[in-house]
Write a protein that holds these residues in place. Structure first.
Motif, PDB file in Angstrom:
ATOM      1  N   PRO A  73       0.950  -1.159   0.011  1.00 23.96           N
ATOM      2  CA  PRO A  73      -0.091  -0.069   0.008  1.00 23.96           C
ATOM      3  C   PRO A  73       0.964   1.054  -0.011  1.00 23.96           C
ATOM      4  CG  PRO A  73      -0.722  -1.264   1.730  1.00 23.96           C
ATOM      5  CD  PRO A  73       0.630  -1.894   1.339  1.00 23.96           C
ATOM      6  N   SER A  74       0.354   2.391  -0.461  1.00 27.09           N
ATOM      7  CA  SER A  74       1.132   3.886  -0.563  1.00 27.09           C
ATOM      8  C   SER A  74       0.969   4.274   0.972  1.00 27.09           C
ATOM      9  CB  SER A  74       0.544   4.673  -1.619  1.00 27.09           C
ATOM     10  OG  SER A  74       0.679   3.911  -2.816  1.00 27.09           O
ATOM     11  N   ILE A  75       2.070   3.454   2.097  1.00 29.19           N
ATOM     12  CA  ILE A  75       1.958   4.057   3.304  1.00 29.19           C
ATOM     13  C   ILE A  75       2.359   5.466   3.062  1.00 29.19           C
ATOM     14  CG2 ILE A  75       2.939   3.653   5.405  1.00 29.19           C
ATOM     15  CD1 ILE A  75       3.148   0.794   4.519  1.00 29.19           C
ATOM     16  N   ASP A  76       3.644   6.108   2.381  1.00 24.39           N
ATOM     17  CA  ASP A  76       3.909   7.295   2.322  1.00 24.39           C
ATOM     18  C   ASP A  76       4.720   7.694   0.878  1.00 24.39           C
ATOM     19  OD1 ASP A  76       6.558   6.370   2.396  1.00 24.39           O
ATOM     20  OD2 ASP A  76       6.835   6.671   4.327  1.00 24.39           O
ATOM     21  N   GLN A  77       5.135   8.721   0.908  1.00 27.33           N
ATOM     22  CA  GLN A  77       5.673   8.902  -0.550  1.00 27.33           C
ATOM     23  C   GLN A  77       6.931   8.322  -0.835  1.00 27.33           C
ATOM     24  OE1 GLN A  77       4.599  11.082  -3.040  1.00 27.33           O
ATOM     25  NE2 GLN A  77       2.633  10.773  -1.825  1.00 27.33           N
ATOM     26  N   ARG A  78       7.608   7.965   0.330  1.00 31.33           N
ATOM     27  CA  ARG A  78       9.009   7.201  -0.097  1.00 31.33           C
ATOM     28  C   ARG A  78       8.663   6.062  -1.055  1.00 31.33           C
ATOM     29  NH1 ARG A  78      12.790   5.432   4.781  1.00 31.33           N
ATOM     30  NH2 ARG A  78      11.549   3.563   4.686  1.00 31.33           N
ATOM     31  N   ILE A  79       7.740   5.254  -0.641  1.00 35.49           N
ATOM     32  CA  ILE A  79       7.172   3.882  -1.194  1.00 35.49           C
ATOM     33  C   ILE A  79       6.545   4.231  -2.677  1.00 35.49           C
ATOM     34  CG2 ILE A  79       5.511   2.140  -1.329  1.00 35.49           C
ATOM     35  CD1 ILE A  79       5.788   1.748   1.482  1.00 35.49           C
ATOM     36  N   VAL A  80       6.048   5.425  -2.920  1.00 38.03           N
ATOM     37  CA  VAL A  80       5.639   5.678  -4.225  1.00 38.03           C
ATOM     38  C   VAL A  80       6.828   6.224  -5.036  1.00 38.03           C
ATOM     39  CG1 VAL A  80       4.199   7.520  -5.457  1.00 38.03           C
ATOM     40  CG2 VAL A  80       3.413   6.647  -3.405  1.00 38.03           C
ATOM     41  N   GLN A  81       7.737   7.104  -4.649  1.00 38.75           N
ATOM     42  CA  GLN A  81       8.800   7.671  -5.284  1.00 38.75           C
ATOM     43  C   GLN A  81       9.735   6.627  -5.662  1.00 38.75           C
ATOM     44  OE1 GLN A  81      10.302  10.703  -2.508  1.00 38.75           O
ATOM     45  NE2 GLN A  81       8.499  11.873  -3.043  1.00 38.75           N
ATOM     46  N   GLN A  82       9.981   5.323  -4.688  1.00 37.12           N
ATOM     47  CA  GLN A  82      10.957   4.342  -5.143  1.00 37.12           C
ATOM     48  C   GLN A  82      10.230   3.181  -5.925  1.00 37.12           C
ATOM     49  OE1 GLN A  82      12.420   3.100  -1.236  1.00 37.12           O
ATOM     50  NE2 GLN A  82      13.357   4.950  -1.006  1.00 37.12           N
ATOM     51  N   SER A  83       9.039   3.490  -6.419  1.00 34.44           N
ATOM     52  CA  SER A  83       8.358   2.485  -7.524  1.00 34.44           C
ATOM     53  C   SER A  83       8.636   0.977  -6.687  1.00 34.44           C
ATOM     54  CB  SER A  83       8.848   2.460  -8.715  1.00 34.44           C
ATOM     55  OG  SER A  83       8.646   3.679  -9.279  1.00 34.44           O
ATOM     56  N   ALA A  84       8.114   1.107  -5.235  1.00 26.28           N
ATOM     57  CA  ALA A  84       8.726   0.047  -4.540  1.00 26.28           C
ATOM     58  C   ALA A  84       7.615  -1.367  -4.811  1.00 26.28           C
ATOM     59  CB  ALA A  84       8.776   0.424  -3.076  1.00 26.28           C
ATOM     60  N   LEU A  85       8.343  -2.527  -4.617  1.00 28.05           N
ATOM     61  CA  LEU A  85       7.485  -3.548  -4.429  1.00 28.05           C
ATOM     62  C   LEU A  85       8.488  -4.604  -3.476  1.00 28.05           C
ATOM     63  CD1 LEU A  85       7.215  -6.015  -7.320  1.00 28.05           C
ATOM     64  CD2 LEU A  85       8.877  -4.097  -7.373  1.00 28.05           C
ATOM     65  N   PHE A  86       8.039  -5.600  -3.186  1.00 34.31           N
ATOM     66  CA  PHE A  86       8.379  -6.737  -2.225  1.00 34.31           C
ATOM     67  C   PHE A  86       8.416  -7.942  -2.951  1.00 34.31           C
ATOM     68  CE2 PHE A  86       6.799  -3.797   1.297  1.00 34.31           C
ATOM     69  CZ  PHE A  86       8.013  -3.018   1.458  1.00 34.31           C
ATOM     70  N   ALA A  87       9.386  -8.721  -2.471  1.00 38.42           N
ATOM     71  CA  ALA A  87       9.230 -10.252  -2.814  1.00 38.42           C
ATOM     72  C   ALA A  87       9.465 -11.082  -1.859  1.00 38.42           C
ATOM     73  CB  ALA A  87      10.377 -10.682  -3.854  1.00 38.42           C
ATOM     74  N   PHE A  88       8.787 -12.050  -1.785  1.00 37.46           N
ATOM     75  CA  PHE A  88       8.925 -12.959  -0.396  1.00 37.46           C
ATOM     76  C   PHE A  88       8.809 -14.680  -0.603  1.00 37.46           C
ATOM     77  CE2 PHE A  88       4.602 -12.134  -0.136  1.00 37.46           C
ATOM     78  CZ  PHE A  88       3.828 -13.191   0.199  1.00 37.46           C
ATOM     79  N   LEU A  89       9.358 -15.493  -0.142  1.00 37.71           N
ATOM     80  CA  LEU A  89       9.248 -16.786  -0.241  1.00 37.71           C
ATOM     81  C   LEU A  89       8.241 -17.476   0.512  1.00 37.71           C
ATOM     82  CD1 LEU A  89      13.167 -17.415  -0.966  1.00 37.71           C
ATOM     83  CD2 LEU A  89      11.368 -18.238  -2.508  1.00 37.71           C
ATOM     84  N   SER A  90       7.717 -18.523  -0.008  1.00 37.05           N
ATOM     85  CA  SER A  90       6.540 -19.289   0.562  1.00 37.05           C
ATOM     86  C   SER A  90       7.182 -20.033   1.989  1.00 37.05           C
ATOM     87  CB  SER A  90       6.190 -20.341   0.009  1.00 37.05           C
ATOM     88  OG  SER A  90       7.179 -21.326  -0.807  1.00 37.05           O
ATOM     89  N   ASN A  91       8.777 -20.269   1.954  1.00 30.95           N
ATOM     90  CA  ASN A  91       9.335 -20.558   2.972  1.00 30.95           C
ATOM     91  C   ASN A  91      10.385 -19.558   3.344  1.00 30.95           C
ATOM     92  OD1 ASN A  91      10.936 -22.101   4.875  1.00 30.95           O
ATOM     93  ND2 ASN A  91      11.125 -24.014   3.908  1.00 30.95           N
ATOM     94  N   PRO A  92      10.395 -19.166   4.651  1.00 28.17           N
ATOM     95  CA  PRO A  92      11.087 -17.840   5.126  1.00 28.17           C
ATOM     96  C   PRO A  92      12.675 -18.471   5.168  1.00 28.17           C
ATOM     97  CG  PRO A  92       9.800 -18.684   6.984  1.00 28.17           C
ATOM     98  CD  PRO A  92       9.298 -19.333   5.638  1.00 28.17           C
ATOM     99  N   GLU A  93      12.846 -19.696   5.265  1.00 28.10           N
ATOM    100  CA  GLU A  93      14.200 -20.221   5.457  1.00 28.10           C
ATOM    101  C   GLU A  93      14.753 -20.349   4.091  1.00 28.10           C
ATOM    102  OE1 GLU A  93      13.579 -23.676   7.802  1.00 28.10           O
ATOM    103  OE2 GLU A  93      12.744 -22.593   9.739  1.00 28.10           O
ATOM    104  N   THR A  94      14.295 -20.383   3.022  1.00 29.45           N
ATOM    105  CA  THR A  94      15.095 -20.586   1.894  1.00 29.45           C
ATOM    106  C   THR A  94      15.598 -19.312   1.158  1.00 29.45           C
ATOM    107  OG1 THR A  94      13.362 -22.379   1.358  1.00 29.45           O
ATOM    108  CG2 THR A  94      14.642 -21.529  -0.690  1.00 29.45           C
ATOM    109  N   LEU A  95      16.914 -19.409   0.841  1.00 29.19           N
ATOM    110  CA  LEU A  95      17.367 -18.456   0.105  1.00 29.19           C
ATOM    111  C   LEU A  95      17.002 -18.168  -1.272  1.00 29.19           C
ATOM    112  CD1 LEU A  95      21.094 -19.092   1.268  1.00 29.19           C
ATOM    113  CD2 LEU A  95      19.673 -17.589   2.225  1.00 29.19           C
ATOM    114  N   LEU A  96      16.674 -16.846  -1.418  1.00 31.95           N
ATOM    115  CA  LEU A  96      16.219 -16.463  -2.830  1.00 31.95           C
ATOM    116  C   LEU A  96      16.976 -17.179  -4.116  1.00 31.95           C
ATOM    117  CD1 LEU A  96      13.866 -15.223  -4.296  1.00 31.95           C
ATOM    118  CD2 LEU A  96      15.253 -13.100  -4.238  1.00 31.95           C
ATOM    119  N   GLU A  97      18.233 -17.076  -3.964  1.00 34.49           N
ATOM    120  CA  GLU A  97      19.176 -17.512  -5.090  1.00 34.49           C
ATOM    121  C   GLU A  97      19.060 -19.074  -5.181  1.00 34.49           C
ATOM    122  OE1 GLU A  97      23.210 -15.767  -4.788  1.00 34.49           O
ATOM    123  OE2 GLU A  97      22.285 -14.988  -2.964  1.00 34.49           O
ATOM    124  N   GLU A  98      18.322 -19.876  -4.341  1.00 38.16           N
ATOM    125  CA  GLU A  98      18.249 -21.047  -4.473  1.00 38.16           C
ATOM    126  C   GLU A  98      17.138 -21.473  -5.321  1.00 38.16           C
ATOM    127  OE1 GLU A  98      17.984 -23.051  -0.609  1.00 38.16           O
ATOM    128  OE2 GLU A  98      19.948 -22.378  -0.010  1.00 38.16           O
TER     129      GLU A  98
END
Length: 211
Positions: A186-211
């Motif tokens: 959500p557009s919590i503040d202008q920083r998120i909007v200005q940085q064209s931000a999004l997040f990525a997350f894995l279904s398993n928080p213990e797994t490394l993304l590069e794997e």
């Protein structure tokens, strides 16, 4: 120019007849593994995650506007420095370039910009999630979309932590492998909007993304 050409490769979309990159970007001042703040905090991120989120929801209300969704709380926590399973990305290669070069103490090291192909990432999602994206005509999820995947909500609106995230583990077990979810905050503040931000997350928080 060679760097910008690389970052902007494959941007022309003939179907849309406009430039729209299939990639999202992450800039780092040095070549380091793609680990989340939660993974860097603990060798057992799954166990500590629920306690961190619960404490943040309890004490953050003094300074932030309360959220009515678990995933909104999680993005808000990430925004305020809470260790989470979320990893910051941007739609903009220029924002990634900024973060790759902004720390003068790392100027003696090679920076790195990661490029993540959203179409290939989404092609590895469980079918249920792919269908949801197609129905929404989107390549990323919103907090509202993720909330619909939680268990039936009690009358008071509350859910235990496992109910909010348990569907991830269930889909992962059915698929037989971890998968990556792209989340537009959500557009919590202008920083998120200005940085064209999004997040990525894995279904398993213990797994490394590069794997």
């Amino acid at each position: 120019m060679a760097l910008l050409d690389t970052l902007q490769q494959d941007s022309w979309n003939p179907e849309l007849r406009r430039y729209r990159s299939p990639y999202v970007f992450r800039g780092q001042g040095r070549l380091a593994p793609l680990t989340t703040s939660l993974q860097r905090l603990s060798s057992q991120p799954r166990e500590i995650e629920r306690h961190l989120v619960r404490a943040f929801r309890k004490y953050a209300m003094v300074n932030v506007m309360p959220q009515d969704q678990h995933w909104s709380w999680l993005t808000l926590g990430q925004h305020h420095g809470l260790p989470t399973r979320l990893l910051d990305w941007s739609y903009s290669p220029l924002v990634a370039l900024h973060f790759a070069t902004s720390n003068e103490h790392q100027y003696d090291e090679d920076g790195v910009i990661w490029m993540l192909d959203t179409a290939k990432t989404n092609a590895r999602l469980p079918e249920q999630l792919q269908i949801m994206l197609r129905q929404e005509g989107s390549s990323v999820f919103t907090t509202d979309m993720l909330t619909t995947l939680s268990h039936a909500r009690p009358q008071d609106g509350s859910l235990p932590f496992d109910a909010e995230t348990g569907w991830l583990e269930q889909l992962e077990q059915a698929q037989g492998a971890p998968f990556l979810v792209l989340l537009e905050p959500p557009s919590i503040d202008q920083r998120i909007v200005q940085q064209s931000a999004l997040f990525a997350f894995l279904s398993n928080p213990e797994t490394l993304l590069e794997e």
